[in-house]
Design a protein around this motif. Structure first.
Motif, short mmCIF file in Angstrom:
data_model
loop_
_atom_site.label_atom_id
_atom_site.label_comp_id
_atom_site.label_asym_id
_atom_site.label_seq_id
_atom_site.Cartn_x
_atom_site.Cartn_y
_atom_site.Cartn_z
N ARG A 31 0.97 -1.17 0.05
CA ARG A 31 0.00 -0.07 0.07
C ARG A 31 0.74 1.21 0.01
O ARG A 31 0.62 2.14 -0.53
CB ARG A 31 -0.99 -0.12 1.19
N TRP A 65 -3.27 -7.10 0.23
CA TRP A 65 -3.54 -5.57 0.77
C TRP A 65 -4.65 -4.84 -0.33
O TRP A 65 -5.53 -4.09 0.07
CB TRP A 65 -2.36 -4.54 0.91
N GLU A 69 -7.91 -2.54 0.98
CA GLU A 69 -8.02 -1.19 0.67
C GLU A 69 -9.15 -0.69 -0.36
O GLU A 69 -9.58 0.46 -0.18
CB GLU A 69 -6.58 -0.87 -0.18
N LYS A 76 -12.35 0.03 3.07
CA LYS A 76 -11.81 0.47 1.64
C LYS A 76 -11.84 2.19 1.83
O LYS A 76 -12.62 2.78 2.57
CB LYS A 76 -12.90 0.14 0.75
N ARG A 77 -11.19 2.62 0.93
CA ARG A 77 -11.02 4.05 0.73
C ARG A 77 -12.16 4.97 0.62
O ARG A 77 -12.98 4.30 -0.04
CB ARG A 77 -9.73 4.33 -0.17
#
Length: 103
Positions: A31, A65, A69, A76-77
């Protein structure tokens, strides 16, 4: 992506560098490497402009990852649109290929 720092000084002679397509994103080791490149696309964009990263890759591990992510709802973003497709979503495949997938 053998060395994410190679891209930190990237610039565009004309226009704005605001889109990145990450083919085989599964090969990204961490990441942190991803974030290094994300932070390399920077600067003020014209009104209505935005930065976009498109990641494409084949099947991945539950432990990679990328799953946490970009796919797990709890982690999650923000601003992420993620989805999974299979050969069933590809209307350009011939019957032999489909048969092989079914097998």
């Amino acid at each position: 992506m053998d060395d994410p720092l190679k891209i930190t000084s990237i610039s565009a002679e004309n226009g704005y560098l605001c889109r990145a397509w990450w083919e085989e994103a599964y090969e990204l080791k961490s990441r942190e490497d991803f974030q290094t490149v994300v932070e390399s696309l920077r600067g003020q964009l014209p009104d209505g402009g935005y930065y976009q990263h498109v990641l494409t890759f084949n099947p991945w591990s539950e432990r990679h990852w990328l799953k946490e992510e970009f796919f797990d709802e709890e982690t999650k973003r923000n601003g992420v649109l993620s989805f999974t497709t299979t050969y069933k979503n590809n209307s350009h495949l011939d019957q032999q290929f489909i048969d092989n997938m079914m097998e």
